[in-house]
Motif scaffolding. Structure first.
Motif, PDB file in Angstrom:
ATOM      1  N   PRO A   1       0.821  -1.218   0.000  1.00  0.00           N
ATOM      2  CA  PRO A   1       0.000   0.000   0.000  1.00  0.00           C
ATOM      3  C   PRO A   1       0.852   1.264   0.000  1.00  0.00           C
ATOM      4  CG  PRO A   1      -0.913  -1.586   1.536  1.00  0.00           C
ATOM      5  CD  PRO A   1       0.383  -2.163   1.058  1.00  0.00           C
ATOM      6  N   GLU A   2       2.002   1.217   0.659  1.00  0.00           N
ATOM      7  CA  GLU A   2       2.850   2.406   0.682  1.00  0.00           C
ATOM      8  C   GLU A   2       3.371   2.720  -0.717  1.00  0.00           C
ATOM      9  OE1 GLU A   2       5.371   2.761   4.039  1.00  0.00           O
ATOM     10  OE2 GLU A   2       6.788   4.081   3.019  1.00  0.00           O
TER      11      GLU A   2
ATOM     12  N   SER B   1       0.528   4.110  -2.657  1.00  0.00           N
ATOM     13  CA  SER B   1       0.225   5.463  -2.207  1.00  0.00           C
ATOM     14  C   SER B   1       1.217   6.449  -2.809  1.00  0.00           C
ATOM     15  CB  SER B   1       0.284   5.508  -0.674  1.00  0.00           C
ATOM     16  OG  SER B   1       0.204   6.836  -0.197  1.00  0.00           O
ATOM     17  N   GLU B   2       2.490   6.065  -2.803  1.00  0.00           N
ATOM     18  CA  GLU B   2       3.509   6.952  -3.352  1.00  0.00           C
ATOM     19  C   GLU B   2       3.325   7.102  -4.862  1.00  0.00           C
ATOM     20  OE1 GLU B   2       7.284   5.876  -1.799  1.00  0.00           O
ATOM     21  OE2 GLU B   2       8.380   7.285  -3.090  1.00  0.00           O
TER      22      GLU B   2
ATOM     23  N   THR C   1       0.503   7.035  -6.369  1.00  0.00           N
ATOM     24  CA  THR C   1      -0.640   7.932  -6.536  1.00  0.00           C
ATOM     25  C   THR C   1      -0.187   9.391  -6.540  1.00  0.00           C
ATOM     26  OG1 THR C   1      -2.060   6.358  -5.371  1.00  0.00           O
ATOM     27  CG2 THR C   1      -2.873   8.617  -5.584  1.00  0.00           C
ATOM     28  N   ASP C   2       0.764   9.695  -5.659  1.00  0.00           N
ATOM     29  CA  ASP C   2       1.226  11.078  -5.546  1.00  0.00           C
ATOM     30  C   ASP C   2       2.253  11.443  -6.604  1.00  0.00           C
ATOM     31  OD1 ASP C   2       1.136  10.907  -1.918  1.00  0.00           O
ATOM     32  OD2 ASP C   2      -0.339  11.710  -3.328  1.00  0.00           O
ATOM     33  N   GLU C   3       3.142  10.519  -6.903  1.00  0.00           N
ATOM     34  CA  GLU C   3       4.246  10.843  -7.809  1.00  0.00           C
ATOM     35  C   GLU C   3       4.413   9.752  -8.868  1.00  0.00           C
ATOM     36  OE1 GLU C   3       7.413  11.208  -4.958  1.00  0.00           O
ATOM     37  OE2 GLU C   3       6.966  13.301  -4.537  1.00  0.00           O
TER      38      GLU C   3
ATOM     39  N   ILE D   1      -7.342  -0.074  -5.924  1.00  0.00           N
ATOM     40  CA  ILE D   1      -6.782   0.590  -4.737  1.00  0.00           C
ATOM     41  C   ILE D   1      -6.315   1.995  -5.112  1.00  0.00           C
ATOM     42  CG2 ILE D   1      -4.856   0.583  -3.109  1.00  0.00           C
ATOM     43  CD1 ILE D   1      -5.074  -2.478  -3.049  1.00  0.00           C
TER      44      ILE D   1
ATOM     45  N   VAL E   1      -9.201   4.349  -5.597  1.00  0.00           N
ATOM     46  CA  VAL E   1      -9.787   4.812  -4.335  1.00  0.00           C
ATOM     47  C   VAL E   1      -8.890   5.871  -3.702  1.00  0.00           C
ATOM     48  CG1 VAL E   1     -10.404   4.150  -1.989  1.00  0.00           C
ATOM     49  CG2 VAL E   1     -11.061   2.691  -3.903  1.00  0.00           C
ATOM     50  N   TYR E   2      -7.583   5.664  -3.775  1.00  0.00           N
ATOM     51  CA  TYR E   2      -6.659   6.673  -3.228  1.00  0.00           C
ATOM     52  C   TYR E   2      -6.872   8.010  -3.935  1.00  0.00           C
ATOM     53  CZ  TYR E   2      -3.911   3.069  -0.804  1.00  0.00           C
ATOM     54  OH  TYR E   2      -3.490   2.053   0.022  1.00  0.00           O
TER      55      TYR E   2
ATOM     56  N   ARG F   1      -9.571   9.096  -5.366  1.00  0.00           N
ATOM     57  CA  ARG F   1     -10.859   9.685  -4.979  1.00  0.00           C
ATOM     58  C   ARG F   1     -10.783  10.264  -3.564  1.00  0.00           C
ATOM     59  NH1 ARG F   1     -15.916   6.034  -6.423  1.00  0.00           N
ATOM     60  NH2 ARG F   1     -16.946   8.034  -6.111  1.00  0.00           N
TER      61      ARG F   1
ATOM     62  N   ASN G   1      -8.093  11.595  -2.349  1.00  0.00           N
ATOM     63  CA  ASN G   1      -7.409  12.882  -2.550  1.00  0.00           C
ATOM     64  C   ASN G   1      -8.394  13.946  -3.005  1.00  0.00           C
ATOM     65  OD1 ASN G   1      -5.002  11.716  -1.897  1.00  0.00           O
ATOM     66  ND2 ASN G   1      -4.198  11.677  -3.981  1.00  0.00           N
TER      67      ASN G   1
ATOM     68  N   PHE H   1     -19.601   8.984  -2.067  1.00  0.00           N
ATOM     69  CA  PHE H   1     -18.295   8.458  -1.659  1.00  0.00           C
ATOM     70  C   PHE H   1     -17.450   9.559  -1.055  1.00  0.00           C
ATOM     71  CE2 PHE H   1     -14.686   5.594  -1.854  1.00  0.00           C
ATOM     72  CZ  PHE H   1     -13.613   6.456  -1.945  1.00  0.00           C
ATOM     73  N   GLU H   2     -17.430  10.687  -1.749  1.00  0.00           N
ATOM     74  CA  GLU H   2     -16.615  11.797  -1.267  1.00  0.00           C
ATOM     75  C   GLU H   2     -17.144  12.310   0.071  1.00  0.00           C
ATOM     76  OE1 GLU H   2     -16.869  14.363  -4.595  1.00  0.00           O
ATOM     77  OE2 GLU H   2     -15.120  13.503  -5.589  1.00  0.00           O
TER      78      GLU H   2
ATOM     79  N   ARG I   1      -0.577  16.701   2.354  1.00  0.00           N
ATOM     80  CA  ARG I   1      -0.218  16.183   1.035  1.00  0.00           C
ATOM     81  C   ARG I   1      -1.164  16.710  -0.030  1.00  0.00           C
ATOM     82  NH1 ARG I   1       2.244  16.153  -2.647  1.00  0.00           N
ATOM     83  NH2 ARG I   1       2.226  14.534  -4.226  1.00  0.00           N
ATOM     84  N   ASN I   2      -2.388  16.987   0.380  1.00  0.00           N
ATOM     85  CA  ASN I   2      -3.381  17.443  -0.587  1.00  0.00           C
ATOM     86  C   ASN I   2      -3.460  18.960  -0.713  1.00  0.00           C
ATOM     87  OD1 ASN I   2      -4.902  15.073  -1.774  1.00  0.00           O
ATOM     88  ND2 ASN I   2      -4.852  14.556   0.388  1.00  0.00           N
TER      89      ASN I   2
ATOM     90  N   TYR J   1       6.485  15.605  -0.381  1.00  0.00           N
ATOM     91  CA  TYR J   1       6.787  14.793   0.802  1.00  0.00           C
ATOM     92  C   TYR J   1       7.889  15.441   1.633  1.00  0.00           C
ATOM     93  CZ  TYR J   1       4.214  10.698  -0.979  1.00  0.00           C
ATOM     94  OH  TYR J   1       3.249   9.823  -1.409  1.00  0.00           O
TER      95      TYR J   1
ATOM     96  N   LYS K   1       5.866   9.403   4.425  1.00  0.00           N
ATOM     97  CA  LYS K   1       5.316   8.511   3.396  1.00  0.00           C
ATOM     98  C   LYS K   1       4.495   7.409   4.059  1.00  0.00           C
ATOM     99  CE  LYS K   1       8.909   9.093  -0.121  1.00  0.00           C
ATOM    100  NZ  LYS K   1       9.939   8.395  -0.940  1.00  0.00           N
TER     101      LYS K   1
ATOM    102  N   ALA L   1       0.455   6.880   3.615  1.00  0.00           N
ATOM    103  CA  ALA L   1      -0.005   5.600   3.067  1.00  0.00           C
ATOM    104  C   ALA L   1      -0.970   4.918   4.025  1.00  0.00           C
ATOM    105  CB  ALA L   1       1.191   4.700   2.779  1.00  0.00           C
TER     106      ALA L   1
ATOM    107  N   ARG M   1      -4.357   6.626   4.019  1.00  0.00           N
ATOM    108  CA  ARG M   1      -5.150   6.282   2.826  1.00  0.00           C
ATOM    109  C   ARG M   1      -5.684   4.865   2.919  1.00  0.00           C
ATOM    110  NH1 ARG M   1      -0.988   9.073  -1.224  1.00  0.00           N
ATOM    111  NH2 ARG M   1      -2.060  11.081  -1.455  1.00  0.00           N
ATOM    112  N   GLU M   2      -4.825   3.973   3.348  1.00  0.00           N
ATOM    113  CA  GLU M   2      -5.244   2.571   3.404  1.00  0.00           C
ATOM    114  C   GLU M   2      -6.358   2.393   4.425  1.00  0.00           C
ATOM    115  OE1 GLU M   2      -4.722   0.426   1.332  1.00  0.00           O
ATOM    116  OE2 GLU M   2      -5.321  -1.437   2.326  1.00  0.00           O
TER     117      GLU M   2
ATOM    118  N   ARG N   1      -9.450   3.736   2.919  1.00  0.00           N
ATOM    119  CA  ARG N   1      -9.946   2.840   1.854  1.00  0.00           C
ATOM    120  C   ARG N   1     -10.708   1.669   2.447  1.00  0.00           C
ATOM    121  NH1 ARG N   1      -8.924  -1.721  -0.759  1.00  0.00           N
ATOM    122  NH2 ARG N   1      -7.261  -2.299   0.673  1.00  0.00           N
TER     123      ARG N   1
END
Lengths: 277, 197
Positions: free
Chosen positions: A14-15, A18-19, A21-23, A44, A47-48, A50, A52, B137-138, B159-160, B166, B181, B185, B188-189, B192
């Motif tokens: 997931p990390e 996630s990274e 997703t950002d970069e 996954i 969803v990340y 969305r 954001n 969802f949002e 981050r947003n 980072y 990081k 993560a 988010r997880e 999710r």
């Protein structure tokens, strides 16, 4: 994938997702390649994204935030004229002022040395002159001030100087004049020439979207209640005064005293009592 | 953090303000009030509190800017002020038992970083017409975001915020890059899992 961290199934952690997703541009192609073939990881990442989007949407500030902040900051400045700040801020002015004060003290010290009676130099310099009020909000590098008891005052230490203090008396500190937050309920009494005309005129002077909540009329008085935001109220008060209404009450907000109020966009219930002159 | 051109503009505006140009300060407000608000909102989860903190940030900057030496970037300084004020406000609200807060216990399982603090749920604060326009969802994501522990919520929110990398978040929060990081993560997880459960 050889270098990416993977879960037991061979998917990125997931990390890593996630990274990515950002970069995504930082990816060497391994994760992107995996996503092309793995629906689970694609879901996954989706969803990340969305999440954001939701976070960004949630964090959108009000449209007039910057304006309100500017007004609040202007309310903090006790010297609204930019030129006065310029005058105090110039290093040459500060240096010149320090030189003048030092020179005067030096001359008086010489004069005092010839005199048999001890002299309070500071009080000789300042005793017969009202101490100039020093207002906070100026840059701290302003020329140092000397109190009537001879002590050197830092610009930041002085809030206001009591001009009535006698020689040798301690400096009197008075509270800073600061912008105030309006309460949730404000009542004003206004004196008007033509009561019916004023009542009719009020509707036209109200801010857009603001209506009269309740209204009562008598022979020579009328009571009106409205709900609006603090800044709207200040503007309304300014407009009423500009229409030659006389505000009898001393409570804030006062006409043309926007600097005395700190606007937070809060709701205020405003009761006006109109009295015919 | 800002691009090199933006840093130079900030320095120019600061110098102009020190010489008495109030409009230069207004320009700084226009540039960064949004970010100050976003930082505050990320910590506090309440629009009114975030507005108040954003305003306080710039009032403080207004008072202190004449003494700003430029040892750090203006944005770094501003972000730190915003974070500190927002955190102070958060703790103040918590200690006062804000009417909008409902205490629940829900630390992230197995997290070494979590201090197991009680979390506060704050209302989303959406107006009825706004709610109609927001995807379900949002909407749920916004609500769940406010229930995350402070460590994770702050990192994800920052981050947003536009243009915050980072590395910049790590500097702002005083953490290692890897820690940031990881927190993002995990935030988010966790979200999710809750949103897709």
């Amino acid at each position: 994938m050889t270098e990416t961290e993977t879960t037991g199934t061979g998917c990125p952690s997931p990390e890593m997702l996630s990274e990515f997703t950002d970069e995504p541009n930082q990816d060497s192609g391994d994760i992107e390649g995996h996503l092309n073939s793995c629906g689970s990881c694609r879901d996954i990442v989706e969803v990340y994204c969305r999440i954001n989007q939701a976070a960004r949407l949630d964090m959108a500030p009000p449209q007039d935030l910057a304006e309100r902040i500017k007004q609040a900051c202007r309310g903090e400045a006790l010297l609204p004229q930019p030129m006065m700040m310029v005058w105090w801020a110039r290093p040459a002015v500060r240096a010149a002022a320090a030189l003048v004060v030092t020179g005067i003290l030096g001359v008086l010290a010489l004069m005092a040395g010839r005199d048999s009676k001890p002299t309070n130099i500071a009080s000789t310099v300042l005793g017969n002159q009202p101490a100039a009020p020093v207002i906070a909000g100026l840059p701290s590098a302003a020329a140092p001030k000397i109190a009537q008891n001879g002590s050197i005052l830092e610009a930041e230490d002085v809030r206001a100087v009591d001009t009535q203090g006698g020689m040798g008396e301690p400096l009197t500190m008075v509270p800073l004049r600061r912008a105030s937050v309006l309460p949730s309920y404000v009542k004003h009494v206004w004196s008007v020439n033509d009561l019916p005309g004023a009542q009719a005129r009020l509707k036209a002077l109200l801010p857009e979207g603001v209506n009269i909540d309740s209204q009562q009329s008598g022979h020579s008085r009328a009571s009106i209640s409205i709900s609006l935001r603090d800044e709207q109220l200040q503007k309304l008060v300014n407009r009423l005064a500009a229409n030659h209404w006389d505000l009898v009450t001393s409570a804030l907000p006062q006409p043309s005293r926007d600097d005395a109020v700190r606007f937070l966009g809060r709701a205020v219930r405003y009761d006006l009592e109109l009295v015919e002159k | 953090m800002p691009r090199p051109g933006s840093s130079q503009e900030d320095r120019r505006l600061i110098e102009a303000f020190k010489k008495g140009d109030v409009a230069a300060f207004d320009r700084l407000v226009e540039k960064y009030s949004r970010r100050a608000y976003q930082i505050a909102y990320g910590v506090l989860g309440a629009k009114e509190d975030a507005e108040e903190v954003a305003q306080d940030v710039f009032v403080r900057i207004y008072r202190a800017l004449p003494r700003f030496r430029g040892d750090s970037e203006f944005t770094t300084w501003m972000y730190r002020i915003a974070m500190n004020l927002a955190r102070n406000k958060y703790r103040w609200n918590k200690s006062r038992g804000s009417q909008r807060n409902i205490s629940i216990d829900a630390p992230l399982d197995g997290s070494d970083e979590s201090d197991g603090r009680t979390m506060d749920v704050v209302e989303a604060g959406l107006a009825p017409d706004e709610q109609l326009q927001v995807d379900e969802f949002e909407r749920r994501a916004m609500e769940e975001l406010q229930t995350l522990p402070e460590l994770y919520r702050e990192a994800l929110v920052l981050r947003n915020i536009d243009e915050l990398s980072y590395e910049e978040i790590a500097v702002l929060l005083g953490c290692k890059l890897g820690t940031i990081k990881s927190r993002i993560a995990r935030a988010r997880e966790e979200l999710r899992k809750r949103l897709t459960a």
